[in-house]
Design a protein around this motif. Sequence first.
Motif, PDB file in Angstrom:
ATOM      1  N   LEU A 146       0.827  -1.204   0.000  1.00  0.00           N
ATOM      2  CA  LEU A 146       0.000   0.000   0.000  1.00  0.00           C
ATOM      3  C   LEU A 146       0.864   1.259   0.000  1.00  0.00           C
ATOM      4  CD1 LEU A 146      -2.709  -1.111   2.589  1.00  0.00           C
ATOM      5  CD2 LEU A 146      -2.959  -0.978   0.107  1.00  0.00           C
ATOM      6  N   TRP A 147       1.910   1.259   0.808  1.00  0.00           N
ATOM      7  CA  TRP A 147       2.744   2.453   0.938  1.00  0.00           C
ATOM      8  C   TRP A 147       3.487   2.749  -0.364  1.00  0.00           C
ATOM      9  CZ3 TRP A 147       7.883   3.978   0.739  1.00  0.00           C
ATOM     10  CH2 TRP A 147       8.184   5.221   1.323  1.00  0.00           C
ATOM     11  N   VAL A 194       1.326   5.658  15.581  1.00  0.00           N
ATOM     12  CA  VAL A 194       0.074   4.908  15.590  1.00  0.00           C
ATOM     13  C   VAL A 194       0.200   3.619  16.390  1.00  0.00           C
ATOM     14  CG1 VAL A 194      -1.560   3.626  14.145  1.00  0.00           C
ATOM     15  CG2 VAL A 194      -0.747   5.876  13.418  1.00  0.00           C
ATOM     16  N   VAL A 386      -2.079   7.222   8.379  1.00  0.00           N
ATOM     17  CA  VAL A 386      -3.434   6.787   8.025  1.00  0.00           C
ATOM     18  C   VAL A 386      -3.432   5.318   7.614  1.00  0.00           C
ATOM     19  CG1 VAL A 386      -5.302   7.076   6.357  1.00  0.00           C
ATOM     20  CG2 VAL A 386      -4.245   9.092   7.404  1.00  0.00           C
ATOM     21  N   LEU A 387      -2.464   4.917   6.791  1.00  0.00           N
ATOM     22  CA  LEU A 387      -2.366   3.509   6.387  1.00  0.00           C
ATOM     23  C   LEU A 387      -2.180   2.601   7.598  1.00  0.00           C
ATOM     24  CD1 LEU A 387      -0.080   3.685   3.211  1.00  0.00           C
ATOM     25  CD2 LEU A 387      -2.548   3.240   3.280  1.00  0.00           C
ATOM     26  N   PHE A 389      -3.016   3.206  10.673  1.00  0.00           N
ATOM     27  CA  PHE A 389      -4.244   3.230  11.480  1.00  0.00           C
ATOM     28  C   PHE A 389      -5.279   2.279  10.898  1.00  0.00           C
ATOM     29  CE2 PHE A 389      -8.462   4.942  12.452  1.00  0.00           C
ATOM     30  CZ  PHE A 389      -8.396   5.037  13.834  1.00  0.00           C
ATOM     31  N   ILE A 390      -5.459   2.316   9.575  1.00  0.00           N
ATOM     32  CA  ILE A 390      -6.436   1.437   8.929  1.00  0.00           C
ATOM     33  C   ILE A 390      -6.067  -0.025   9.121  1.00  0.00           C
ATOM     34  CG2 ILE A 390      -7.376   0.726   6.699  1.00  0.00           C
ATOM     35  CD1 ILE A 390      -7.126   3.677   5.825  1.00  0.00           C
ATOM     36  N   LEU A 391      -4.802  -0.346   8.906  1.00  0.00           N
ATOM     37  CA  LEU A 391      -4.363  -1.734   9.072  1.00  0.00           C
ATOM     38  C   LEU A 391      -4.482  -2.183  10.525  1.00  0.00           C
ATOM     39  CD1 LEU A 391      -1.221  -1.850   6.748  1.00  0.00           C
ATOM     40  CD2 LEU A 391      -3.454  -2.891   6.349  1.00  0.00           C
ATOM     41  N   ASP A 392      -4.161  -1.282  11.445  1.00  0.00           N
ATOM     42  CA  ASP A 392      -4.233  -1.627  12.864  1.00  0.00           C
ATOM     43  C   ASP A 392      -5.668  -1.908  13.294  1.00  0.00           C
ATOM     44  OD1 ASP A 392      -2.813  -2.030  15.322  1.00  0.00           O
ATOM     45  OD2 ASP A 392      -3.687  -0.156  16.053  1.00  0.00           O
ATOM     46  N   LYS A 393      -6.618  -1.162  12.741  1.00  0.00           N
ATOM     47  CA  LYS A 393      -8.019  -1.331  13.127  1.00  0.00           C
ATOM     48  C   LYS A 393      -8.700  -2.478  12.390  1.00  0.00           C
ATOM     49  CE  LYS A 393      -8.025   2.007  16.070  1.00  0.00           C
ATOM     50  NZ  LYS A 393      -8.064   1.681  17.523  1.00  0.00           N
ATOM     51  N   THR A 394      -8.102  -2.964  11.329  1.00  0.00           N
ATOM     52  CA  THR A 394      -8.704  -4.057  10.571  1.00  0.00           C
ATOM     53  C   THR A 394      -8.041  -5.399  10.894  1.00  0.00           C
ATOM     54  OG1 THR A 394      -7.284  -3.443   8.694  1.00  0.00           O
ATOM     55  CG2 THR A 394      -9.557  -2.620   8.690  1.00  0.00           C
TER      56      THR A 394
END
Length: 447
Positions: A146-147, A194, A386-387, A389-394
Amino acid sequence: MAPAITLAAEAPKLSAANTGFMLICSALVMLMTPGLAFFYGGMVRVKSTLNMLMMSFISLGIVTILWVLYGFSMAFGTDSGSLIGWNSDWVGLGNIGLTELWPGYTIPVFVFLVFQLMFAIITPALISGALADRVKFSAWALFIALWATVVYFPVAHWVWGTGGWAFELGVIDFAGGTAVHINAGAAALGVILVIGKRVGFKKDPMRPHSLPLVMLGAGLLWFGWFGFNAGSWLGNDDGVGALMFVNTQVATAAAMLAWLIYEKIRHGAFTTLGAASGAVAGLVAITPAGGAVTPLGAIAVGAIAGVLCAMAVGLKYRFGYDDSLDVVGVHLVGGVVGSLLIGLFASGKGQSTVEGLFYGGGLTQFWKQCAGVFAVLGYSLVVSAVLAFILDKTMGMRVPEDDEVAGIDQAEHAETAYDFSGAGGGAAAKTAATAPVAATASKKVDA
């Protein structure tokens, strides 16, 4: 008198010498990623060694495939809005002729794209040093994909792609001070803000387990960096690449010495870790600047970076962010220092006629460098956070605390770096090592 006949400039022809030179440089840059793996691998504790090595090596696989599929097209294709490139003929690299030349140069497109691929590979690998001991390998692999797509490929276009806004503005980045080092350092800071600190940060000892590995890695990086820097001129016809080669050596030496002197004054010892870290700081700082400064300027760039980076690595304890292996302190700070010093030390006698403040050019170039530095820093910091955070929450970015304490190597890779039992280093070794204990326990129960 008959009018003079003006002949059109001859189109560039493929140069076997430049092509061979650039292929060698590409191989040198590829070697930097395993060198980085050893550098980072020696700096962590025994229980995290393999994970640290793998976090660099996996980038060789993931980014290579993405580069073939669409990364090269995004970074160096036809500009769109000064922000991104695209060339559908480059998707999959199936419509590129074997002898098709990179525009304006004497090397094939294939040579240019493989050289730039090696830059794309090592940049996300640099981030991994800030995340030691605590990140799921699957989450890290997805983060790289993603990065690279939303951060590295666009930023590479900004800085090096024809039509990219930083390129058109005149921001000087010879070989990656902004696109590679500031980009990776800012990303590292965004991610660690994060995911948080390691268990035991500032409480437990977290010293490097193998300084010989660190020195080996630093040596491989130093060696490979000559290809990274000198090769970025894409040829060897006018001496600029040679100037960059000299300045790479000079600045690295100056930074290593400056770091060691600072370390002796501040902490009372000349350490091997300081020598290795100082050398890398010098390599980082001269990367954007080496084609624009003289060798004396390179000494100044290296010495300033060596001291400032040595000072910066302690900031994580003051501000409480856990930059495990000093990616922020060395790569972000070193990249910023080297990029901004172009505005002061550019001599006008290297890659261009641009002159810095100390050579009578005023502050014009300095402000251009500021624009490039802080735009890349801000974009990478925010998007990377942001990336993460999204990965951490999913899927979750971190391994469970018990796995982190016991050792991420065994938890994520079912292996250990060293054979302390005499039975091997993998999952089978773990079974073999625990079997006698289990057997003894069974006899006691039976008794």
